[in-house]
Design a protein around this motif. Sequence first.
Motif, PDB file in Angstrom:
ATOM      1  N   LEU A 115       0.808  -1.214   0.000  1.00  0.00           N
ATOM      2  CA  LEU A 115       0.000   0.000   0.000  1.00  0.00           C
ATOM      3  C   LEU A 115       0.845   1.269   0.000  1.00  0.00           C
ATOM      4  O   LEU A 115       0.309   2.380  -0.045  1.00  0.00           O
ATOM      5  N   GLY A 116       2.169   1.110   0.060  1.00  0.00           N
ATOM      6  CA  GLY A 116       3.047   2.266   0.043  1.00  0.00           C
ATOM      7  C   GLY A 116       2.939   3.129   1.288  1.00  0.00           C
ATOM      8  O   GLY A 116       3.094   4.359   1.209  1.00  0.00           O
ATOM      9  N   LEU A 202     -12.507   8.526   7.205  1.00  0.00           N
ATOM     10  CA  LEU A 202     -11.188   9.105   7.412  1.00  0.00           C
ATOM     11  C   LEU A 202     -10.311   9.031   6.160  1.00  0.00           C
ATOM     12  O   LEU A 202      -9.271   9.694   6.085  1.00  0.00           O
ATOM     13  N   ALA A 203     -10.717   8.205   5.195  1.00  0.00           N
ATOM     14  CA  ALA A 203     -10.070   8.144   3.872  1.00  0.00           C
ATOM     15  C   ALA A 203      -8.608   7.716   3.932  1.00  0.00           C
ATOM     16  O   ALA A 203      -7.802   8.116   3.080  1.00  0.00           O
ATOM     17  N   ILE A 204      -8.249   6.910   4.915  1.00  0.00           N
ATOM     18  CA  ILE A 204      -6.941   6.258   4.976  1.00  0.00           C
ATOM     19  C   ILE A 204      -7.168   4.808   5.394  1.00  0.00           C
ATOM     20  O   ILE A 204      -8.195   4.485   6.002  1.00  0.00           O
ATOM     21  N   PRO A 205      -6.238   3.910   5.090  1.00  0.00           N
ATOM     22  CA  PRO A 205      -6.391   2.536   5.565  1.00  0.00           C
ATOM     23  C   PRO A 205      -6.344   2.476   7.088  1.00  0.00           C
ATOM     24  O   PRO A 205      -5.501   3.120   7.722  1.00  0.00           O
ATOM     25  N   LEU A 206      -7.246   1.708   7.663  1.00  0.00           N
ATOM     26  CA  LEU A 206      -7.274   1.456   9.102  1.00  0.00           C
ATOM     27  C   LEU A 206      -7.057  -0.038   9.288  1.00  0.00           C
ATOM     28  O   LEU A 206      -7.882  -0.850   8.871  1.00  0.00           O
ATOM     29  N   LEU A 207      -5.938  -0.400   9.915  1.00  0.00           N
ATOM     30  CA  LEU A 207      -5.504  -1.797   9.961  1.00  0.00           C
ATOM     31  C   LEU A 207      -5.562  -2.324  11.384  1.00  0.00           C
ATOM     32  O   LEU A 207      -4.772  -1.916  12.246  1.00  0.00           O
ATOM     33  N   ASP A 224      -9.482 -16.541  -1.825  1.00  0.00           N
ATOM     34  CA  ASP A 224     -10.226 -15.361  -2.260  1.00  0.00           C
ATOM     35  C   ASP A 224     -10.495 -14.458  -1.052  1.00  0.00           C
ATOM     36  O   ASP A 224     -11.104 -14.878  -0.062  1.00  0.00           O
ATOM     37  N   LYS A 225     -10.080 -13.180  -1.134  1.00  0.00           N
ATOM     38  CA  LYS A 225     -10.284 -12.254  -0.027  1.00  0.00           C
ATOM     39  C   LYS A 225     -11.506 -11.358  -0.232  1.00  0.00           C
ATOM     40  O   LYS A 225     -11.903 -10.625   0.677  1.00  0.00           O
ATOM     41  N   ALA A 226     -12.112 -11.402  -1.415  1.00  0.00           N
ATOM     42  CA  ALA A 226     -13.218 -10.498  -1.726  1.00  0.00           C
ATOM     43  C   ALA A 226     -14.386 -10.594  -0.746  1.00  0.00           C
ATOM     44  O   ALA A 226     -14.997  -9.567  -0.423  1.00  0.00           O
ATOM     45  N   PRO A 227     -14.752 -11.793  -0.250  1.00  0.00           N
ATOM     46  CA  PRO A 227     -15.892 -11.847   0.668  1.00  0.00           C
ATOM     47  C   PRO A 227     -15.690 -11.064   1.968  1.00  0.00           C
ATOM     48  O   PRO A 227     -16.658 -10.797   2.684  1.00  0.00           O
ATOM     49  N   PHE A 228     -14.437 -10.666   2.254  1.00  0.00           N
ATOM     50  CA  PHE A 228     -14.143  -9.996   3.517  1.00  0.00           C
ATOM     51  C   PHE A 228     -14.025  -8.480   3.373  1.00  0.00           C
ATOM     52  O   PHE A 228     -13.665  -7.793   4.335  1.00  0.00           O
ATOM     53  N   LEU A 229     -14.355  -7.939   2.208  1.00  0.00           N
ATOM     54  CA  LEU A 229     -14.227  -6.509   1.964  1.00  0.00           C
ATOM     55  C   LEU A 229     -14.992  -5.624   2.952  1.00  0.00           C
ATOM     56  O   LEU A 229     -14.543  -4.511   3.242  1.00  0.00           O
ATOM     57  N   TRP A 231     -14.842  -5.670   5.911  1.00  0.00           N
ATOM     58  CA  TRP A 231     -13.976  -5.485   7.082  1.00  0.00           C
ATOM     59  C   TRP A 231     -12.770  -4.606   6.773  1.00  0.00           C
ATOM     60  O   TRP A 231     -11.919  -4.390   7.661  1.00  0.00           O
ATOM     61  N   GLY A 232     -12.680  -4.081   5.544  1.00  0.00           N
ATOM     62  CA  GLY A 232     -11.603  -3.130   5.294  1.00  0.00           C
ATOM     63  C   GLY A 232     -11.014  -3.234   3.901  1.00  0.00           C
ATOM     64  O   GLY A 232     -11.065  -4.285   3.263  1.00  0.00           O
ATOM     65  N   ARG A 233     -10.420  -2.129   3.456  1.00  0.00           N
ATOM     66  CA  ARG A 233      -9.870  -2.064   2.097  1.00  0.00           C
ATOM     67  C   ARG A 233      -8.645  -2.966   1.934  1.00  0.00           C
ATOM     68  O   ARG A 233      -8.254  -3.243   0.796  1.00  0.00           O
ATOM     69  N   LEU A 234      -8.043  -3.413   3.027  1.00  0.00           N
ATOM     70  CA  LEU A 234      -6.901  -4.310   2.889  1.00  0.00           C
ATOM     71  C   LEU A 234      -7.256  -5.588   2.117  1.00  0.00           C
ATOM     72  O   LEU A 234      -6.385  -6.186   1.478  1.00  0.00           O
ATOM     73  N   PHE A 235      -8.533  -5.988   2.166  1.00  0.00           N
ATOM     74  CA  PHE A 235      -8.935  -7.223   1.476  1.00  0.00           C
ATOM     75  C   PHE A 235      -9.042  -7.034  -0.037  1.00  0.00           C
ATOM     76  O   PHE A 235      -9.337  -7.980  -0.752  1.00  0.00           O
TER      77      PHE A 235
END
Length: 237
Positions: A115-116, A202-207, A224-229, A231-235
Amino acid sequence: MARIGMLTPSSNTVLEPITFEMVRGVPGTSVHFSRFKVTEIALSQQALGQFQVEPILAAAELLAHAKCDVIAWNGTSASWLGFESDERLVQQIEQATGVKAATCVLGYRELFKRLGLKTIGLVSPYTDDVQARIISNWSKAGLSFPAERHAGLADNFSFSTVTEQQIAADIREVAAAGADCAVILCTNMRGAAPCAKLEAELAIPLLDSVTVTLWAALERIGADKAPFLPWGRLFKV
């Protein structure tokens, strides 16, 4: 079918129900847990000794009996012990069990890279010296910390008593300092729901650490991580 094994601190009461909530309704995914003794987070020899490899490998062996596809260390000890401790642990688990392994802290490191992310707003329940050690270790990896909040607790069970409202307030404060992301660093804090609720605002990743551990386990086996979206953009990564 994804059968995920989680190594769990013995006094943790948060990660299991939250992980079950995340996987509920996802077809073909199940999560299984094995515990070893962890009751205090401190820098004393006694507290650090809780993370000797023998009891961890014994717990991992029990998960291997359940034919898990991956075994994940659902704890953040490498944050103060050093990334290399989890690198060794992954190798030791895989050698001992023949099962792929992952960890929370190595999951964070990979997500920061993909994610840089360079500046971290750090939220934890830990004491001053543990928090300082974490910041020192992570700074050596090229990260900086414009803001941090910590509750000053050492009893591992007590971490679960920090309320979601307090965690949300801490997230807002560290995000306001201009961090690239906010990290809830502890698998016995109730950070998953506040992170999921506040991320768009907040428009930032929250991990959150429990969420990151699940991400790392899924990533390790190519699931597949798509079903967990939800819970956060990390998926998406």
